[in-house]
Design a protein around this motif. Structure first.
Motif, PDB file in Angstrom:
ATOM      1  N   ILE A  29      24.225 -48.961 -22.561  1.00  0.00           N
ATOM      2  CA  ILE A  29      24.456 -50.372 -22.591  1.00  0.00           C
ATOM      3  C   ILE A  29      23.729 -50.576 -23.385  1.00  0.00           C
ATOM      4  O   ILE A  29      23.836 -52.036 -23.684  1.00  0.00           O
ATOM      5  N   PHE A  30      22.016 -50.822 -22.868  1.00  0.00           N
ATOM      6  CA  PHE A  30      21.237 -51.869 -23.457  1.00  0.00           C
ATOM      7  C   PHE A  30      21.285 -51.337 -25.022  1.00  0.00           C
ATOM      8  O   PHE A  30      21.121 -52.310 -25.730  1.00  0.00           O
ATOM      9  N   VAL A  32      23.696 -51.052 -27.134  1.00  0.00           N
ATOM     10  CA  VAL A  32      25.111 -51.601 -27.378  1.00  0.00           C
ATOM     11  C   VAL A  32      24.902 -53.310 -27.100  1.00  0.00           C
ATOM     12  O   VAL A  32      24.831 -53.803 -28.305  1.00  0.00           O
ATOM     13  N   VAL A  33      24.050 -53.927 -26.187  1.00  0.00           N
ATOM     14  CA  VAL A  33      23.324 -55.495 -25.469  1.00  0.00           C
ATOM     15  C   VAL A  33      22.981 -55.854 -27.118  1.00  0.00           C
ATOM     16  O   VAL A  33      22.957 -56.872 -27.901  1.00  0.00           O
ATOM     17  N   VAL A  34      21.468 -54.905 -27.273  1.00  0.00           N
ATOM     18  CA  VAL A  34      20.853 -55.246 -28.297  1.00  0.00           C
ATOM     19  C   VAL A  34      21.339 -54.954 -29.647  1.00  0.00           C
ATOM     20  O   VAL A  34      21.094 -56.826 -30.213  1.00  0.00           O
ATOM     21  N   TRP A  36      24.704 -55.759 -30.312  1.00  0.00           N
ATOM     22  CA  TRP A  36      25.384 -56.935 -30.619  1.00  0.00           C
ATOM     23  C   TRP A  36      24.948 -58.527 -30.505  1.00  0.00           C
ATOM     24  O   TRP A  36      25.427 -59.434 -31.081  1.00  0.00           O
ATOM     25  N   ARG A  37      23.321 -59.005 -29.884  1.00  0.00           N
ATOM     26  CA  ARG A  37      22.947 -59.680 -29.804  1.00  0.00           C
ATOM     27  C   ARG A  37      22.376 -59.175 -31.110  1.00  0.00           C
ATOM     28  O   ARG A  37      22.414 -61.132 -32.219  1.00  0.00           O
ATOM     29  N   ARG A  38      21.702 -58.771 -31.781  1.00  0.00           N
ATOM     30  CA  ARG A  38      21.171 -58.523 -33.900  1.00  0.00           C
ATOM     31  C   ARG A  38      22.069 -59.197 -34.514  1.00  0.00           C
ATOM     32  O   ARG A  38      22.337 -59.773 -34.884  1.00  0.00           O
ATOM     33  N   ARG A  41      23.135 -62.500 -34.080  1.00  0.00           N
ATOM     34  CA  ARG A  41      21.753 -63.337 -34.787  1.00  0.00           C
ATOM     35  C   ARG A  41      21.579 -63.913 -36.392  1.00  0.00           C
ATOM     36  O   ARG A  41      21.081 -64.601 -36.673  1.00  0.00           O
TER      37      ARG A  41
END
Length: 87
Positions: A29-30, A32-34, A36-38, A41
């Protein structure tokens, strides 16, 4: 003597299995979130160009131009159809 406590898993085995499952899914999950945010951005920063008003305000704030020149250029932008909010 291979199975000291019988063929079944004991309490420590269940605890280790549960902990490792939580760590695994937490890392997934970490990641995937990182990711997605990258990606989000990078797309926002690459596509966005500063507006002429923003560049002008930045130059005025940095001391490159004085207030008179700032107001003249702002008026010129307004006259050419660009909507600029009043200061």
């Amino acid at each position: 003597m291979m199975w000291w406590y019988g063929p079944d898993m004991n309490g420590w085995g269940y605890a280790l299995m549960t902990l490792s499952m939580l760590v695994f899914w937490g890392l997934v999950i970490f990641a995937v979130v990182v990711g997605w945010r990258r990606v989000g951005r990078d797309e926002r920063s690459a596509d966005r160009q500063p507006r002429p008003e923003e560049v002008l305000a930045h130059r005025f704030a940095g001391g490159e131009i004085d207030e008179q020149e700032y107001r003249q250029r702002l008026q010129t932008l307004r006259e050419h159809g660009r909507h600029v909010p009043s200061p």
